[in-house]
Design a protein around this motif. Structure first.
Motif, PDB file in Angstrom:
ATOM      1  N   UNK A   1     -19.806  13.958 -25.153  1.00 31.87           N
ATOM      2  CA  UNK A   1     -19.414  14.424 -23.894  1.00 31.87           C
ATOM      3  C   UNK A   1     -17.806  14.938 -23.669  1.00 31.87           C
ATOM      4  N   UNK A   2     -17.559  15.848 -23.042  1.00 34.82           N
ATOM      5  CA  UNK A   2     -16.047  15.768 -22.867  1.00 34.82           C
ATOM      6  C   UNK A   2     -15.750  16.705 -21.403  1.00 34.82           C
ATOM      7  N   UNK A   3     -14.460  16.985 -21.359  1.00 38.30           N
ATOM      8  CA  UNK A   3     -14.227  17.470 -20.081  1.00 38.30           C
ATOM      9  C   UNK A   3     -14.452  16.681 -18.663  1.00 38.30           C
ATOM     10  N   UNK A   4     -13.969  15.252 -18.945  1.00 37.82           N
ATOM     11  CA  UNK A   4     -13.553  14.299 -17.959  1.00 37.82           C
ATOM     12  C   UNK A   4     -12.231  14.438 -17.246  1.00 37.82           C
ATOM     13  N   UNK A   5     -12.230  14.747 -16.150  1.00 36.57           N
ATOM     14  CA  UNK A   5     -10.846  15.031 -15.547  1.00 36.57           C
ATOM     15  C   UNK A   5     -10.770  14.266 -14.200  1.00 36.57           C
ATOM     16  N   UNK A   6      -9.523  14.447 -13.909  1.00 37.40           N
ATOM     17  CA  UNK A   6      -9.231  13.896 -12.298  1.00 37.40           C
ATOM     18  C   UNK A   6      -8.859  15.372 -11.793  1.00 37.40           C
ATOM     19  N   UNK A   7      -9.594  15.488 -10.700  1.00 32.05           N
ATOM     20  CA  UNK A   7      -9.344  16.941 -10.042  1.00 32.05           C
ATOM     21  C   UNK A   7      -9.647  16.880  -8.629  1.00 32.05           C
ATOM     22  N   UNK A   8      -9.327  17.960  -7.847  1.00 35.33           N
ATOM     23  CA  UNK A   8      -9.480  18.061  -6.320  1.00 35.33           C
ATOM     24  C   UNK A   8     -10.912  18.565  -5.955  1.00 35.33           C
ATOM     25  N   UNK A   9     -10.985  18.959  -4.845  1.00 34.60           N
ATOM     26  CA  UNK A   9     -12.535  19.581  -4.416  1.00 34.60           C
ATOM     27  C   UNK A   9     -12.160  20.821  -3.854  1.00 34.60           C
ATOM     28  N   UNK A  10     -13.375  21.616  -3.642  1.00 39.01           N
ATOM     29  CA  UNK A  10     -13.199  22.899  -2.754  1.00 39.01           C
ATOM     30  C   UNK A  10     -12.227  23.144  -1.739  1.00 39.01           C
ATOM     31  N   UNK A  11     -11.775  24.072  -1.475  1.00 46.93           N
ATOM     32  CA  UNK A  11     -10.692  24.095  -0.409  1.00 46.93           C
ATOM     33  C   UNK A  11     -11.479  24.187   0.925  1.00 46.93           C
ATOM     34  N   UNK A  12     -12.735  24.477   0.906  1.00 42.65           N
ATOM     35  CA  UNK A  12     -13.400  24.279   2.217  1.00 42.65           C
ATOM     36  C   UNK A  12     -14.106  22.768   2.520  1.00 42.65           C
ATOM     37  N   UNK A  13     -13.659  22.002   1.776  1.00 46.79           N
ATOM     38  CA  UNK A  13     -14.314  20.654   1.486  1.00 46.79           C
ATOM     39  C   UNK A  13     -13.326  19.777   1.801  1.00 46.79           C
ATOM     40  N   UNK A  14     -13.263  18.777   2.709  1.00 46.17           N
ATOM     41  CA  UNK A  14     -12.069  17.728   2.872  1.00 46.17           C
ATOM     42  C   UNK A  14     -12.320  16.641   1.712  1.00 46.17           C
ATOM     43  N   UNK A  15     -13.594  16.233   1.501  1.00 47.30           N
ATOM     44  CA  UNK A  15     -13.817  15.130   0.585  1.00 47.30           C
ATOM     45  C   UNK A  15     -15.564  15.578   0.235  1.00 47.30           C
TER      46      UNK A  15
ATOM     47  N   UNK B   1     -23.353   9.762   4.863  1.00 48.07           N
ATOM     48  CA  UNK B   1     -23.746   8.268   5.410  1.00 48.07           C
ATOM     49  C   UNK B   1     -22.974   7.326   4.157  1.00 48.07           C
ATOM     50  N   UNK B   2     -23.217   7.871   3.032  1.00 50.80           N
ATOM     51  CA  UNK B   2     -22.567   6.861   1.987  1.00 50.80           C
ATOM     52  C   UNK B   2     -20.937   7.053   2.065  1.00 50.80           C
ATOM     53  N   UNK B   3     -20.588   8.096   2.131  1.00 44.43           N
ATOM     54  CA  UNK B   3     -18.933   8.369   2.428  1.00 44.43           C
ATOM     55  C   UNK B   3     -18.698   7.202   3.753  1.00 44.43           C
ATOM     56  N   UNK B   4     -19.027   7.556   4.751  1.00 37.81           N
ATOM     57  CA  UNK B   4     -18.756   6.386   5.810  1.00 37.81           C
ATOM     58  C   UNK B   4     -18.758   5.212   5.218  1.00 37.81           C
ATOM     59  N   UNK B   5     -19.731   4.667   4.809  1.00 38.72           N
ATOM     60  CA  UNK B   5     -19.962   3.305   4.285  1.00 38.72           C
ATOM     61  C   UNK B   5     -18.782   2.913   3.370  1.00 38.72           C
ATOM     62  N   UNK B   6     -18.581   3.691   2.600  1.00 40.21           N
ATOM     63  CA  UNK B   6     -17.485   3.616   1.418  1.00 40.21           C
ATOM     64  C   UNK B   6     -16.248   3.352   2.155  1.00 40.21           C
ATOM     65  N   UNK B   7     -15.910   4.333   2.972  1.00 41.42           N
ATOM     66  CA  UNK B   7     -14.538   4.228   3.542  1.00 41.42           C
ATOM     67  C   UNK B   7     -14.293   2.947   4.500  1.00 41.42           C
ATOM     68  N   UNK B   8     -15.466   2.582   5.356  1.00 39.93           N
ATOM     69  CA  UNK B   8     -15.391   1.420   6.184  1.00 39.93           C
ATOM     70  C   UNK B   8     -15.188   0.125   5.373  1.00 39.93           C
TER      71      UNK B   8
END
Length: 376
Positions: free
Chosen positions: A246-260, A120-127
């Motif tokens: 802290x450490x390991x803050x990256x820009x990265x993708x998502x699991x292949x079976x997940x669009x977002x 639901x949050x994703x839908x709200x963010x996109x719209x």
């Protein structure tokens, strides 16, 4: 103008339905527009475009009571992106609505409540991003001067769940595109290791970790990062001075079976869908590209932006090294921090790149850190 206002009202109606609790609330379908049996059975018209344009169009169609068009669009989207969980959620809702009214997005789906809330949050963010897109001629107060070597800059708006990509137009940022993104589970303002927050500040891309490298390093856990990862320079010089860990803050993708992923679901990284991350990665220069992360982008009319830029440059006028246009970059951190970050060539210090962090205190700008830059 009237059509624009009408569309905005429909989008607002859908947004309200997204955030309302299930109990005793209006129906998912626009209560002012009854959906007739004929409308339910007619063939709908699928919207074309990017996956995000299609999901927003489907939500817009729901708000307008055009359920057949919404179903056709979602069906076409799932053929194109079969792992798009939000599209599956809407599909379940739309087909359930043939038999009964729904109270909120995801009312027809089963699954963990946390996962449904994330969708639901994703839908709200996109719209919301579609409704509140910045004016074409607006410039971000957070990017004031880009150095000649910086072909691109990345600006992350945490509140809007958006990553914006800018090119360098003779030192002036020119907006190219933007992407939906995911940030830390507990929001922004990282202070310590493991707090599941995304840092706020000015950082730089420091490397690239292809998927094959991640597989070797992490085994099955590498799947979390999709096509790969691009580390950024957290903790930066000021973070270290102020005791952030802290450490390991990256820009990265998502699991292949997940669009977002849902907007707040990383451990502090900035995660994009794999196709979006691939598109963004083509513009990343290792050790050079800035990644500025803020709570909310401060979009300004060009004339106001130019005034702010000139005021920021004037604070550097007493440092001769900082007045060399080609080597200078000047960025503004989160608006609530009243912070500016200047980076420029200076052959008098180790590494030849100098960085200054400026803070506004009692209406005056003061240097709070000055020394060799680690990147950028």
């Amino acid at each position: 103008m009237s059509s624009t206002l009408s569309r905005a009202r429909r989008l607002t109606a859908v947004l309200l339905l997204l955030v309302l609790a299930p109990a005793a609330q209006p129906k998912f379908a626009n209560p002012q527009q009854a959906v007739s049996p004929l409308a339910q059975s007619r063939a709908g018209r699928a919207t074309t475009g990017s996956p995000e344009q299609m999901i927003v169009a489907a939500l817009d169609a729901i708000g307008a009571g055009r359920m057949a068009d919404a179903r056709a669009t979602v069906d076409a989207l799932l053929v194109r992106e079969p792992d798009y969980r939000l599209a599956h959620l809407l599909s379940a809702d739309l087909y359930a609505m043939r038999h009964r009214p729904l109270r909120t997005v995801g009312d027809a789906a089963s699954g963990p409540a946390e996962q449904l809330e994330g969708l639901r949050r994703e839908a709200m963010a996109r719209i919301q991003a579609s409704r509140d897109a910045p004016p074409d001629d607006a410039l971000p107060a957070n990017l004031l001067v880009m150095a000649a070597k910086q072909q691109y800059a990345v600006l992350v708006d945490a509140k809007a769940s958006r990553v914006y990509l800018f090119s360098n137009d003779r030192g002036v940022p020119r907006r190219i595109t933007d992407f939906y993104t995911t940030i830390g589970k507990l929001g922004v303002g990282k202070e310590k290791e493991g707090d599941q927050r995304t840092p706020l500040g000015v950082y730089f891309v420091t490397g690239q970790m292809p998927r094959a490298q991640l597989d070797t390093m992490l085994g099955k856990k590498a799947d979390l990062y999709g096509i790969g990862a691009w580390p950024i320079s957290y903790p930066n010089e000021l973070d270290r001075q102020q005791g952030r860990t802290g450490h390991g803050i990256w820009l990265h993708g998502v699991p292949y079976d997940t669009y977002a992923r849902s907007p707040w679901s990383s451990n502090g990284c900035v995660a994009l869908g794999n196709e979006d991350m691939r598109a963004l990665s083509s513009s990343l220069q290792i050790g050079v590209t800035p990644v500025v992360i803020v709570r909310k982008i401060d979009w300004l009319p060009r004339t106001v932006w130019q005034q702010k830029r000139q005021a920021a440059l004037s604070m550097l006028k007493h440092d001769p090294a900082a007045t060399t246009p080609a080597g200078l970059s000047l960025f503004s951190g989160d608006a609530t921090e009243n912070q500016r970050v200047a980076t420029f060539d200076d052959m008098q210090i180790p590494g030849g790149i100098r960085r200054q962090y400026w803070q506004r205190v009692d209406k005056e700008w003061r240097i709070v850190w000055d020394g060799p830059a680690r990147a950028g």
